[in-house]
Design a protein around this motif. Sequence first.
Motif, PDB file in Angstrom:
ATOM      1  N   ARG A  49       0.837  -1.098   0.037  1.00 59.36           N
ATOM      2  CA  ARG A  49       0.112   0.107  -0.048  1.00 59.36           C
ATOM      3  C   ARG A  49       0.901   1.219  -0.019  1.00 59.36           C
ATOM      4  O   ARG A  49       2.046   1.250   0.574  1.00 59.36           O
ATOM      5  N   THR A  50       0.413   2.421  -0.363  1.00 55.98           N
ATOM      6  CA  THR A  50       0.715   3.438  -0.411  1.00 55.98           C
ATOM      7  C   THR A  50       1.398   3.918   1.072  1.00 55.98           C
ATOM      8  O   THR A  50       0.594   3.943   1.920  1.00 55.98           O
ATOM      9  N   GLY A  51       2.406   4.530   1.303  1.00 51.78           N
ATOM     10  CA  GLY A  51       2.837   5.033   2.506  1.00 51.78           C
ATOM     11  C   GLY A  51       3.773   3.746   3.533  1.00 51.78           C
ATOM     12  O   GLY A  51       4.118   4.139   4.574  1.00 51.78           O
ATOM     13  N   TRP A  52       3.627   2.544   2.563  1.00 54.19           N
ATOM     14  CA  TRP A  52       4.310   1.534   3.449  1.00 54.19           C
ATOM     15  C   TRP A  52       5.722   1.380   3.586  1.00 54.19           C
ATOM     16  O   TRP A  52       6.409   1.067   4.336  1.00 54.19           O
ATOM     17  N   GLY A  53       6.211   2.234   2.524  1.00 57.34           N
ATOM     18  CA  GLY A  53       7.864   2.351   2.552  1.00 57.34           C
ATOM     19  C   GLY A  53       8.441   1.767   1.453  1.00 57.34           C
ATOM     20  O   GLY A  53       9.814   1.013   1.588  1.00 57.34           O
ATOM     21  N   LYS A  54       7.921   1.862   0.337  1.00 58.23           N
ATOM     22  CA  LYS A  54       8.921   0.858  -0.965  1.00 58.23           C
ATOM     23  C   LYS A  54       9.866   1.563  -1.204  1.00 58.23           C
ATOM     24  O   LYS A  54      10.914   1.179  -1.576  1.00 58.23           O
ATOM     25  N   SER A  55      10.122   3.014  -1.281  1.00 62.17           N
ATOM     26  CA  SER A  55      11.196   3.718  -1.516  1.00 62.17           C
ATOM     27  C   SER A  55      12.184   3.446  -0.690  1.00 62.17           C
ATOM     28  O   SER A  55      13.401   3.610  -1.103  1.00 62.17           O
ATOM     29  N   ALA A  56      12.015   3.224   0.727  1.00 60.27           N
ATOM     30  CA  ALA A  56      12.899   3.131   1.614  1.00 60.27           C
ATOM     31  C   ALA A  56      13.642   1.808   1.209  1.00 60.27           C
ATOM     32  O   ALA A  56      14.795   1.696   1.501  1.00 60.27           O
ATOM     33  N   VAL A  57      12.827   0.933   0.668  1.00 58.58           N
ATOM     34  CA  VAL A  57      13.779  -0.506   0.408  1.00 58.58           C
ATOM     35  C   VAL A  57      14.752   0.012  -0.645  1.00 58.58           C
ATOM     36  O   VAL A  57      15.829  -0.493  -0.610  1.00 58.58           O
ATOM     37  N   TYR A  58      14.590   0.611  -1.710  1.00 54.46           N
ATOM     38  CA  TYR A  58      15.426   0.697  -2.739  1.00 54.46           C
ATOM     39  C   TYR A  58      16.599   1.842  -2.416  1.00 54.46           C
ATOM     40  O   TYR A  58      17.617   1.664  -2.960  1.00 54.46           O
ATOM     41  N   PHE A  59      16.188   2.986  -1.775  1.00 55.00           N
ATOM     42  CA  PHE A  59      17.405   3.786  -1.199  1.00 55.00           C
ATOM     43  C   PHE A  59      18.116   2.958  -0.041  1.00 55.00           C
ATOM     44  O   PHE A  59      19.533   3.000  -0.206  1.00 55.00           O
ATOM     45  N   VAL A  60      17.597   2.149   0.710  1.00 55.06           N
ATOM     46  CA  VAL A  60      18.763   1.373   1.704  1.00 55.06           C
ATOM     47  C   VAL A  60      19.321   0.339   1.053  1.00 55.06           C
ATOM     48  O   VAL A  60      20.531   0.140   1.313  1.00 55.06           O
ATOM     49  N   ALA A  61      18.688  -0.380  -0.011  1.00 54.56           N
ATOM     50  CA  ALA A  61      19.730  -1.305  -0.823  1.00 54.56           C
ATOM     51  C   ALA A  61      20.558  -0.577  -1.580  1.00 54.56           C
ATOM     52  O   ALA A  61      21.580  -1.190  -1.648  1.00 54.56           O
ATOM     53  N   THR A  62      20.273   0.502  -2.005  1.00 52.42           N
ATOM     54  CA  THR A  62      21.397   1.245  -2.825  1.00 52.42           C
ATOM     55  C   THR A  62      22.691   1.557  -1.898  1.00 52.42           C
ATOM     56  O   THR A  62      23.680   1.383  -2.314  1.00 52.42           O
ATOM     57  N   ARG A  63      22.296   2.062  -0.739  1.00 48.73           N
ATOM     58  CA  ARG A  63      23.460   2.686   0.181  1.00 48.73           C
ATOM     59  C   ARG A  63      24.133   1.268   0.322  1.00 48.73           C
ATOM     60  O   ARG A  63      25.651   1.090   0.397  1.00 48.73           O
ATOM     61  N   LEU A  64      23.475   0.010   0.877  1.00 46.50           N
ATOM     62  CA  LEU A  64      24.222  -1.266   1.124  1.00 46.50           C
ATOM     63  C   LEU A  64      25.042  -1.589  -0.019  1.00 46.50           C
ATOM     64  O   LEU A  64      26.025  -2.151   0.003  1.00 46.50           O
ATOM     65  N   LEU A  65      24.354  -1.548  -1.324  1.00 42.78           N
ATOM     66  CA  LEU A  65      25.113  -2.113  -2.321  1.00 42.78           C
ATOM     67  C   LEU A  65      26.343  -1.224  -2.827  1.00 42.78           C
ATOM     68  O   LEU A  65      27.477  -1.692  -3.156  1.00 42.78           O
ATOM     69  N   ARG A  66      26.189  -0.014  -2.671  1.00 37.05           N
ATOM     70  CA  ARG A  66      26.962   1.007  -2.945  1.00 37.05           C
ATOM     71  C   ARG A  66      28.244   0.698  -2.040  1.00 37.05           C
ATOM     72  O   ARG A  66      29.552   0.882  -2.495  1.00 37.05           O
ATOM     73  N   GLU A  67      28.241   0.533  -0.825  1.00 37.14           N
ATOM     74  CA  GLU A  67      29.301   0.089   0.175  1.00 37.14           C
ATOM     75  C   GLU A  67      30.018  -0.909  -0.036  1.00 37.14           C
ATOM     76  O   GLU A  67      31.195  -1.108   0.252  1.00 37.14           O
ATOM     77  N   ARG A  68      29.300  -1.861  -0.892  1.00 38.13           N
ATOM     78  CA  ARG A  68      29.968  -2.929  -1.343  1.00 38.13           C
ATOM     79  C   ARG A  68      30.718  -3.047  -2.930  1.00 38.13           C
ATOM     80  O   ARG A  68      31.001  -3.772  -3.697  1.00 38.13           O
ATOM     81  N   GLY A  69      30.758  -1.722  -3.348  1.00 35.99           N
ATOM     82  CA  GLY A  69      31.341  -1.410  -4.576  1.00 35.99           C
ATOM     83  C   GLY A  69      30.546  -1.507  -5.867  1.00 35.99           C
ATOM     84  O   GLY A  69      31.085  -1.378  -6.891  1.00 35.99           O
ATOM     85  N   ALA A  70      29.111  -1.619  -5.525  1.00 40.14           N
ATOM     86  CA  ALA A  70      28.473  -1.792  -6.835  1.00 40.14           C
ATOM     87  C   ALA A  70      28.110  -0.477  -7.351  1.00 40.14           C
ATOM     88  O   ALA A  70      28.250   0.616  -6.756  1.00 40.14           O
ATOM     89  N   GLY A  71      27.709  -0.519  -8.845  1.00 41.68           N
ATOM     90  CA  GLY A  71      27.317   0.698  -9.370  1.00 41.68           C
ATOM     91  C   GLY A  71      26.219   1.583  -8.995  1.00 41.68           C
ATOM     92  O   GLY A  71      25.374   0.822  -8.160  1.00 41.68           O
ATOM     93  N   PRO A  72      25.733   2.429  -9.519  1.00 39.82           N
ATOM     94  CA  PRO A  72      24.536   3.196  -9.005  1.00 39.82           C
ATOM     95  C   PRO A  72      23.288   2.582  -9.442  1.00 39.82           C
ATOM     96  O   PRO A  72      23.069   1.694 -10.225  1.00 39.82           O
ATOM     97  N   THR A  73      22.159   2.921  -8.700  1.00 44.09           N
ATOM     98  CA  THR A  73      20.790   2.608  -8.715  1.00 44.09           C
ATOM     99  C   THR A  73      20.297   3.329  -9.935  1.00 44.09           C
ATOM    100  O   THR A  73      20.416   4.521  -9.911  1.00 44.09           O
ATOM    101  N   VAL A  74      19.636   2.558 -10.958  1.00 38.92           N
ATOM    102  CA  VAL A  74      18.742   3.291 -11.878  1.00 38.92           C
ATOM    103  C   VAL A  74      17.427   3.078 -11.833  1.00 38.92           C
ATOM    104  O   VAL A  74      16.973   2.017 -11.547  1.00 38.92           O
ATOM    105  N   ILE A  75      16.637   4.134 -11.430  1.00 40.03           N
ATOM    106  CA  ILE A  75      15.304   4.067 -11.169  1.00 40.03           C
ATOM    107  C   ILE A  75      14.592   4.599 -12.277  1.00 40.03           C
ATOM    108  O   ILE A  75      14.677   5.796 -12.647  1.00 40.03           O
ATOM    109  N   VAL A  76      13.461   3.766 -12.831  1.00 34.64           N
ATOM    110  CA  VAL A  76      12.666   4.197 -13.728  1.00 34.64           C
ATOM    111  C   VAL A  76      11.466   4.551 -13.260  1.00 34.64           C
ATOM    112  O   VAL A  76      10.642   3.695 -12.625  1.00 34.64           O
TER     113      VAL A  76
END
Length: 707
Positions: A49-76
């Motif tokens: 549902r709206t407000g559940w926190g879906k954007s938090a999933v990809y922002f947190v995942a982005t931070r963790l992946l970047r800390e592990r040397g991954a490239g940038p997140t592309v959001i469409v």
Amino acid sequence: MSETHDALRDRAESCLRALAGDHARLRDDQWTAIRALVVERRRALVVQRTGWGKSAVYFVATRLLRERGAGPTVIVSPLLALMRNQIEAADRAGIRARTVNSANVDDWEGVFAEVEAGVVDVLLVSPERLNNPDFRDAVLPRLAAGAGLVVVDEAHCISDWGHDFRPDYRRLRTLLADLPDDVPVLATTATANARVTQDVAEQLGAGDADGEHGGALVLRGPLERESLRLAVVRLANAEQRLAWLASQLVALPGSGIVYTLTVAAAHEVAGFLRDRGFEVAAYSGQTDPAERLQAERDLLDNKLKALVATSALGMGFDKPDLGFIVHMGAPPSPVAYYQQIGRAGRGVDRAEVILLPGPEDRDIWAYFAGLAFPSEPVVRATLDALAAAGRPLSTGALEPLVDLGRSRLEMMLKVLDVDGAVRRVKGGWTATGRPWAYDRERYERVAAERTREQQAMLDYLSTDGCREEYLRHRLDDPEARPCGRCDNCTDRRWSAEVSPTDADQAAQRLRRPGVDVAPRKMWPTGVKDDLGVSGRIPADVLAEPGRALGRLTDIGWGNRLRALLADTAPDTEIPDDMFAAVVKVLSTWDWSQRPVGVVTIGSRSRPRLVTDLGHRIAEIGRLPYLGSLTPTGPSTPRRHNSAQRLRSVWHALTVLDDLAAAVTTAAGPLLLIDDRIDTGWTMTVATRLLRRSGAPAVLPLTLAVPT
């Protein structure tokens, strides 16, 4: 391994708190999605549902992946402007986000340089960019190869079973198929029933859609919105609904959104509310981008009581304390409705959600349903035209060869592009020559599903059961249950009473006649060879700015005009009250020289209506009725684009000798009358004929224009 996961979750919690504040804690499904993306490098679909926190999933995942040397997140995302506050929040949390869209082309080079330098964590792109030849061929492969995570926001747009299918999203199928196996993918949406969920999960690829055997992980949660108080208020007509809204708006909590089904209605409602002293703004896809951005900011800052908006504000707008949603007219499906009302009540205990249905809703649904995928002969004609050209054709060059309007033609070409039958290149479109099959069965099933959705929306209006439970069932929510908050659950209902004074003021606003009609100034592309015209229409055959009584999409005169001009309606004389309104239009017309005569356009479908209108205007204006342009030749089907329409009317009218003599004798501006203006080409051709017969000026007058 469990300790590693515990440590990773602790780090994820820390990232979330930086993003959302010290109070924030990960939900179990949020952590499950993050772990799947960061540790398992899987593909996941999150339907929450709206407000559940879906954007938090990809922002947190982005931070963790970047800390592990991954490239940038592309959001469409389809609505980049409405993610501005999320981008700002990400920046505050140390996640550097940039956008690439049609509004910041000058910044692209700098943005890509930042991406190459590794200083960008999140790059947001619009789906339209995916089908741009330069971006698709030069930029997208590099982004896909170097991406650490790909996110598809509002993923229901991928599915043509969804309520908001967008052809540009189909390009994502190719993007996802070409990604390296170790690049995780996250798709998110708040509004997907079981069919759409299955379709999107399958398009994510990688096997089963049930989360097993390496397939896409699907995390679907309950859609309950504990703050929403749903209600339906039935009122007799548009003026009653508008008056009710104006009288109740002050009692609605905080600030909110008033949704309308059409652009014209948004401006009408906003204008009336401003007249009543409310701070509101109209908002639609036609609003200037800078004005849209300012309106969003004003609503976020509570400078507005409401935005009066079309579905252009349907996705992505994030204002947690939005206190109410009112719909002036019902959306065509429960799924679309639930998506829009999900804007409200995310950060408050109570938000009012009120639907004011109107009798015109079905007409508007039918209009938009007419924009579905074209029939096979039209598609084949398009492919044949591209093949015969032997070179790329722009949409403008292709349009005269196909009986489709510009928007439907572009939509069809995008679908054919993804299907491999055509390809967008510099200079336009080319046929690939690959075999292509028209999936008639699927298109018919989609159309049938749209019809079922419309009926389901009508059933929502009349249900005596829980309204939220009804909507959640339509979204296949297995946990749907009575909410205990809606008007049916509580038997507490909004009063439908409207004071006569308020109703009269609303009626005066809606019955305010007069719409400006701009004349056509350019001949359409592609008719020079057969009609001998091109470029700018010469001043000596050009019409003056005209007037119409109203728009067919108005909630005021529009309802009357649609009924009068419906294909099944009888040809009658003009109703007295409608004629009185036309007289008001004439009385406020600031023409430089008063007309000296009246001419009508001969009509095959409504000769009685048009002739009666012409004679009555001539009589009340004490002007001579000079006659009618005579229809010639067989009747032709109504065409859908400018070139085709112009061809069909070019030889369909003639000025007989008696009318030509009267025009010459009149020696002054003529009032030219028709029942409606659609594309404007009938009026343009008629004006040309009259001016070539000696009329120094022609003033178009019509009852209705489309929008």
